[in-house]
Design a protein around this motif. Sequence first.
Motif, mmCIF file in Angstrom:
data_model
loop_
_atom_site.group_PDB
_atom_site.id
_atom_site.type_symbol
_atom_site.label_atom_id
_atom_site.label_comp_id
_atom_site.label_asym_id
_atom_site.label_seq_id
_atom_site.Cartn_x
_atom_site.Cartn_y
_atom_site.Cartn_z
ATOM 1 N N PRO A 188 7.687 -1.210 6.955
ATOM 2 C CA PRO A 188 8.145 -0.404 5.753
ATOM 3 C C PRO A 188 8.709 -1.328 4.628
ATOM 4 N N LEU A 189 8.835 -0.792 3.395
ATOM 5 C CA LEU A 189 9.174 -1.222 2.283
ATOM 6 C C LEU A 189 9.917 -0.263 1.617
ATOM 7 N N TYR A 190 11.318 -0.189 1.765
ATOM 8 C CA TYR A 190 11.984 1.079 1.206
ATOM 9 C C TYR A 190 12.310 0.766 -0.392
ATOM 10 N N GLY A 191 12.798 1.943 -1.214
ATOM 11 C CA GLY A 191 12.663 1.582 -2.619
ATOM 12 C C GLY A 191 13.942 0.656 -2.693
ATOM 13 N N VAL A 198 6.480 -5.125 -6.000
ATOM 14 C CA VAL A 198 5.606 -3.857 -5.898
ATOM 15 C C VAL A 198 6.233 -2.857 -6.978
ATOM 16 N N GLY A 199 5.328 -2.643 -7.853
ATOM 17 C CA GLY A 199 5.660 -1.385 -8.600
ATOM 18 C C GLY A 199 4.899 -0.119 -8.478
ATOM 19 N N PRO A 200 5.198 0.674 -9.250
ATOM 20 C CA PRO A 200 4.505 2.161 -9.114
ATOM 21 C C PRO A 200 3.159 2.233 -8.552
ATOM 22 N N THR A 244 0.796 -1.282 -0.045
ATOM 23 C CA THR A 244 -0.061 -0.026 -0.084
ATOM 24 C C THR A 244 0.927 1.144 0.037
ATOM 25 N N THR A 245 0.176 2.485 -0.375
ATOM 26 C CA THR A 245 1.178 3.708 -0.646
ATOM 27 C C THR A 245 1.216 4.296 1.012
ATOM 28 N N ALA A 246 0.163 3.962 1.975
ATOM 29 C CA ALA A 246 0.137 4.299 3.287
ATOM 30 C C ALA A 246 1.550 4.178 3.921
ATOM 31 N N THR A 272 10.364 -2.555 -6.567
ATOM 32 C CA THR A 272 11.017 -2.433 -7.766
ATOM 33 C C THR A 272 11.134 -0.987 -8.293
ATOM 34 N N THR A 273 10.613 -0.184 -7.115
ATOM 35 C CA THR A 273 10.816 1.365 -7.447
ATOM 36 C C THR A 273 11.638 2.287 -6.247
ATOM 37 N N THR A 274 11.840 3.259 -6.712
ATOM 38 C CA THR A 274 12.748 4.184 -5.624
ATOM 39 C C THR A 274 11.523 4.679 -4.640
ATOM 40 N N THR A 275 10.189 4.259 -4.513
ATOM 41 C CA THR A 275 9.294 4.899 -3.805
ATOM 42 C C THR A 275 9.185 4.214 -2.545
ATOM 43 N N PRO A 276 9.044 4.721 -1.306
ATOM 44 C CA PRO A 276 8.960 3.806 -0.145
ATOM 45 C C PRO A 276 7.221 3.388 -0.184
#
Length: 222
Positions: free
Chosen positions: A142-145, A93-95, A66-68, A116-120
């Motif tokens: 937490p899932l870091y980039g 996990v993508g964008p 999730t983006t939260a 797979t992105t640079t977004t946490p």
Amino acid sequence: MSPSTVVVRLGEQSLVPLARGGFRLYVYKAVRSSLTGGFPVPWASTGQYSTNTSIEWTEQQYAYATTAPPGSGPPPPGGVDAKPVRAGQTLDVGPNAVTSVDPSQGYAGTIAVRNTTTTPFTCGLAQSVSLASGIAPVCAFPLYGKHIDLITPLPAVALLFATLPVPLPTHTTAALGPAVLIDPAQTPVELAYDINKGWTWTAPGIRDLSPADFATELIRPL
């Protein structure tokens, strides 16, 4: 796959004040993880309990993203993307936290969640349970980039009665009431709750869970 079952028995001397006081029965599930800083998430809660309340689940696992951010409260509506997974598989996990299962071999004996992105993002495992509708998260990490979290489900569950208005899912760091940890080797498991005396049981694999140990017993090191 046969379901696991826990039956909670309440006497009238406890059922009436619990209901009148607005107490809810909360259910949590334990995991192991390679990452510290994760939170248990209330798997289900209900105010519709009776003298005999049955909780059932099967060990069909889902992984989600999730983006939260962790600790921020409930994910946005529709903001959790979950897929069924097995031990040894990887959830990519993508964008926008959109997920897919990598069909190639992952990490033996555990479930991997790979950013797979640079977004946490936030990630974790989820399962269905009889007191909740649909697939419900059981933990949040937490899932870091560009990082990978390894998470292994455990059969242990925790139960507690509490009055605090905890929405689902909300990340939890301490027990909100008298809690019990159940690691059922056989099911069904039966236990009783008294509003003044707490939990009692005769089956093995059950013990009281102190507020200080609540998070560490539900989020264990891999």
